[in-house]
Design a protein around this motif. Sequence first.
Motif, PDB file in Angstrom:
ATOM      1  N   ARG B  73      -3.836 -19.073 -38.448  1.00 14.56           N
ATOM      2  CA  ARG B  73      -4.228 -19.974 -37.368  1.00 14.56           C
ATOM      3  C   ARG B  73      -4.515 -19.246 -36.072  1.00 14.56           C
ATOM      4  O   ARG B  73      -5.025 -19.820 -35.125  1.00 14.56           O
ATOM      5  CB  ARG B  73      -3.162 -21.053 -37.164  1.00 14.56           C
ATOM      6  CG  ARG B  73      -1.822 -20.524 -36.758  1.00 14.56           C
ATOM      7  CD  ARG B  73      -0.725 -21.591 -36.794  1.00 14.56           C
ATOM      8  NE  ARG B  73       0.569 -20.967 -36.931  1.00 14.56           N
ATOM      9  CZ  ARG B  73       1.251 -20.477 -35.899  1.00 14.56           C
ATOM     10  NH1 ARG B  73       0.779 -20.545 -34.677  1.00 14.56           N
ATOM     11  NH2 ARG B  73       2.417 -19.906 -36.101  1.00 14.56           N
ATOM     12  N   ARG B  74      -4.160 -17.965 -36.008  1.00 13.21           N
ATOM     13  CA  ARG B  74      -4.478 -17.182 -34.816  1.00 13.21           C
ATOM     14  C   ARG B  74      -5.041 -15.832 -35.219  1.00 13.21           C
ATOM     15  O   ARG B  74      -4.699 -15.294 -36.262  1.00 13.21           O
ATOM     16  CB  ARG B  74      -3.214 -16.963 -33.962  1.00 13.21           C
ATOM     17  CG  ARG B  74      -2.935 -18.143 -33.048  1.00 13.21           C
ATOM     18  CD  ARG B  74      -1.492 -18.240 -32.657  1.00 13.21           C
ATOM     19  NE  ARG B  74      -1.072 -17.142 -31.788  1.00 13.21           N
ATOM     20  CZ  ARG B  74       0.139 -17.098 -31.215  1.00 13.21           C
ATOM     21  NH1 ARG B  74       1.021 -18.051 -31.443  1.00 13.21           N
ATOM     22  NH2 ARG B  74       0.467 -16.098 -30.445  1.00 13.21           N
ATOM     23  N   ASP B  75      -5.905 -15.281 -34.340  1.00 10.26           N
ATOM     24  CA  ASP B  75      -6.455 -13.947 -34.612  1.00 10.26           C
ATOM     25  C   ASP B  75      -5.361 -12.906 -34.613  1.00 10.26           C
ATOM     26  O   ASP B  75      -5.358 -11.986 -35.417  1.00 10.26           O
ATOM     27  CB  ASP B  75      -7.487 -13.572 -33.538  1.00 10.26           C
ATOM     28  CG  ASP B  75      -8.746 -14.406 -33.680  1.00 10.26           C
ATOM     29  OD1 ASP B  75      -8.925 -14.979 -34.775  1.00 10.26           O
ATOM     30  OD2 ASP B  75      -9.513 -14.487 -32.710  1.00 10.26           O
ATOM     31  N   PHE B  77      -1.026 -12.435 -33.795  1.00  9.28           N
ATOM     32  CA  PHE B  77       0.267 -12.975 -33.408  1.00  9.28           C
ATOM     33  C   PHE B  77       0.946 -11.926 -32.552  1.00  9.28           C
ATOM     34  O   PHE B  77       1.258 -10.832 -33.021  1.00  9.28           O
ATOM     35  CB  PHE B  77       1.116 -13.282 -34.647  1.00  9.28           C
ATOM     36  CG  PHE B  77       0.603 -14.462 -35.428  1.00  9.28           C
ATOM     37  CD1 PHE B  77       1.127 -15.736 -35.209  1.00  9.28           C
ATOM     38  CD2 PHE B  77      -0.402 -14.299 -36.375  1.00  9.28           C
ATOM     39  CE1 PHE B  77       0.652 -16.823 -35.932  1.00  9.28           C
ATOM     40  CE2 PHE B  77      -0.879 -15.383 -37.088  1.00  9.28           C
ATOM     41  CZ  PHE B  77      -0.360 -16.648 -36.865  1.00  9.28           C
ATOM     42  N   ARG B 507      -4.887 -17.926 -24.461  1.00 11.73           N
ATOM     43  CA  ARG B 507      -4.265 -17.065 -25.469  1.00 11.73           C
ATOM     44  C   ARG B 507      -2.806 -17.439 -25.664  1.00 11.73           C
ATOM     45  O   ARG B 507      -2.224 -17.188 -26.702  1.00 11.73           O
ATOM     46  CB  ARG B 507      -4.388 -15.591 -25.062  1.00 11.73           C
ATOM     47  CG  ARG B 507      -5.766 -15.002 -25.298  1.00 11.73           C
ATOM     48  CD  ARG B 507      -5.780 -13.506 -25.055  1.00 11.73           C
ATOM     49  NE  ARG B 507      -5.520 -13.178 -23.670  1.00 11.73           N
ATOM     50  CZ  ARG B 507      -6.433 -13.158 -22.713  1.00 11.73           C
ATOM     51  NH1 ARG B 507      -7.696 -13.405 -23.008  1.00 11.73           N
ATOM     52  NH2 ARG B 507      -6.124 -12.862 -21.469  1.00 11.73           N
TER      53      ARG B 507
END
Lengths: 317, 608, 140
Positions: B73-75, B77, B507
């Motif tokens: 779900r994120r580029d 962590f 972000r």
Amino acid sequence: MEVAAALVKGNVAAGARAMRWLDDRDPRGADVVSAVIGHTGGAHVVGLTGPPGAGKSTLASALIAEARRREHRVGVVAVDPSSPFTGGAILGDRVRMARHALDPDVFIRSVGTRGQAGGLSRSTHDTCLILDAMGYDLILVETVGVGQDEIEIVALAHTTVIVGLPGLGDEVQAVKAGLMEVGEIIVINKADREGLDHTLQHYETMLHLRASAQPDAPDAWTPPLLTAVATREEGTAAVVDAIEAHGRWLRANGEFAARSGRRARAQAMVLLRDRLSTLLDQHADPQVLAAVEARELDVYSAADALLAGLREALRRG
Amino acid sequence: MHRKGSALRRASQRADTMSTEDHARAERGDQQRPSRPGEAAADATPPDDGIAAAAARWQAETRAPFVADNPERRDAFLTQALKWSVNPLYTPADLEAMGFDYLRDVGFPGEYPYTRGTGPNGHRSALWTMTQVTGFGKGEEWAKRARYMLDQGLSGLILEHDLPTTNGYDSDDPLVAGEVGRAGMALDSLEDLEQAFDLPFDKLQYLMSVCNAPQPVNLAMIIAALEKKGVDPRDFVLHIVNGILIEYTCVGRYIYPPEHGLKLATDCIEYIIRHHPNWAPISIIAAQLQPAKANPVQEIAFSLAIACAYIDATLERGFDIDTVAPYFHFVVNVDMDFFEGVCKLRAFRKCWARLMRERYGATNPAAMKIRMMTSPTTTALTLQQPLNNIGRLAIMATACALGGAGEHMTTPLHDEAHALPAEEAIRVGAALQHIVAHETGVADTIDPLAGSYYVEALTKQIEDAAFAEMDKVFEMGGALAAIRTGYFQRALGREQYERHRDIEEGRRKWVGVNHLTLEEEQREIEIFRLDEQVEEQQIARLRSLRERRDQAAVDAALDGVREAAAAGDNLLPACLVAVKAYATHGEICAAMRDVFGQYTPDSQLAGV
Amino acid sequence: MAGHTRPLRILLAKLGMDTHTVGVTVIAHALREAGMEVIFTGLKQTPAMVAAAAIQEDVDVVGISTLSAGHTRSLPQLAQLLREAGAGDKLLLAGGVIPEEDRPLLEQAGVDRIFTMGSDTREIVDYLNQWWSRQPGSPD
């Protein structure tokens, strides 16, 4: 001309507005300059330059305090770097001069370099001129202090003060070798720090080399090597003494007016180049440039053709 | 191991002296982001080890195919403040790859290196002391509020002063108009403290006073006020923060140049050790570095480098490290990144222990056990949807408890993001700590997160990076040099700007700010408004005092302060004489200003 | 509209004894990144000091950061001083902890725009850029 009349009477807002016009290349700025030029020429312009961290602003603040005790009216132009990427700047030199904020006889102007090399901004000369016309008789110009290539200040100032500090590596200070050829007063600030003796030796050697490289002249100016702790105003009265002594020396030798004159002459050339550059942009024949771009014409022939076109345009007026 | 070492050095270079975004931008081109904890293990050829090989197999056979179908779900962590990459999974192989050794790195509670706690029994014998910040208006108003807080089950209080006081001005100084009593108690003379100390001293076991720049004046006033009240100084603990070096670094409430600030702080430390050895003469408030956006590595490194500056100056007064070190105390904030918070507290204890043993040769265990107060940070709280802050505070307080809590925990109030605290919020804040302590079970076993592969890996990474950063500060001449050259200030300025952009550019998600925001939201919450009359009354009382007192005695006492300052003597005796003669706080500060000068730093704007 | 040949000049100052600099630091960096010239006058400023600096520097905008409650007195005082010095045309902005209920008083006193704590710096930059583009530029 309302602004010009007000500023020569010392009106702060008017002077500040004239500086803005000159900064903006607003034609009203040029009008102000020609209206006030007769009121200029009296101010002693002193450049303060040196590596970052030498405490130039703090020294400037202490010099202002001392100069005010001697009843000088003091103008300050504090130059900080503009970002080469965005053109923006954070100009923070006023912080260290905050105690003079409410003194009507002290005028502080912060400027960004705005892409100008040499540690000054394009408008520094103009700003000094306005301060001069406003009756500030001592003008301190604090340069960026990026560590190199700050020779511009020498062309601008009557007196150049080089500010060093103890303990900085020789290699950093040696960058200033070019300035050492011309600086008229050397001040080692923060003299309570370790490494003072070593730094003094270093500067003495450089001054000695400089003296021996120059022809003997009986009335030559001998650059004093001074120490100061600007935060405590120690040694700063001696710096003002030296500045005043250099001023007297300049006047006695006819150098004061000569330096002002050379500065004006240089500035005229700067303006001329500026305007020519604008003219070039306006009159560069797009067809010639397109031909160069298409590699149908070589760059030398193109430059000849563009210059011919400019001459023709100027003849037609 | 070699690769990891260089990664850590690069990580610590994030706090380099680049003064502008330009430098950062210029460097970005050729400098990769620092590599992250755990990456070394993941990138390297798996050693011939059962778990690493098994983890590689799991990655290839089980996780990779799943992630191929279910993208993450994120580029990236990343941890909140350090922005270190978080691996999908931590295993014993990660710890082995970093050379983790249980006995050396963690050990046992109450024993070196104190990673698992400075006490041998966690919170099983006694809970931490629960405190809250207070301090408003005039002395008697503070006393009223303090009594209310003691009635809510708190046993310690923090006394904060208003900005005129902390900056060394009297309430009637034209410079401070409008600020009197606003953000803390106004303190002009001993009379104010005499009124403030109308308290049940049987309930009050602990009082922390925050007044850094004028610390000797403030300490003298408290000593004199306790004397007048007949309180036995051995019966309770006065704790002065005495934290001037952090003021220069990021808070800004300084008066004198840094070397004199350090000297005055050292005077107070020396005086307390010699005359009131049961009191606490200094706190390093890392919790002020955190809101200035120090990341956990900078928080530890800068705090400990600053502690070393005080320690070195105190050792010069003829004490030994085993005597001095136990007097040092730290206040550490925990932010919303749960694991950064827990691991920071664990690493903090170990770094202090190592520093005392390795740098100073301490042998007394008390010198190596860090004394710490922890607190959820106010900077995690939002002005929007303020009730959400109660949830945040509960989570952060839990992280504090799991990280070891320290001897004290203090909780901010959920409405602090707007202005000064209100009474309902004080009650909720006090209850919050009791909920964590009694209802969750986190205080029932010692250091319960130890042994988590992630927690141990992150703890060790923070420790290593903090030591690398500290070495850098020592190389430049220590904390005083780092303050004078603006190194700390610039490092923090860069973090401030970058972290702000993390939020603006999404972000980092922050509920109520850039996530789950409410369109129609009323941003007003209940705030504590001070009575406008406070300033007038305070000024009237100060002026009446000046009429009533023995002016000749005051003048002589102020001369005594100037003489002691010029002679380099400890300022406490002269300040005691002056406050007992009812010289005002501002007058005594001004007398020292006459000798030490006023500090105008090269750059007051952090990071410029 | 004539373009501007120089960057917008903005003076940033903190009034009073409050010394929290995080907000003003972030904004200073953001404005610099947006190509503006930020003149910082330091901490512990009085309205008179700020007004004097704003006039000498002839900035286009004056931005005040405040985190203590003194703003209800100091901001109107500053606006008054600027007007008295004939510098009432400068855009006056305030930011920090400013309760809603203080807004009318400040706006009436001459504060052109209030950005409360946590305002997006891009919002501030956009606002300034738009304002700047409406100001008459210098003739070529």
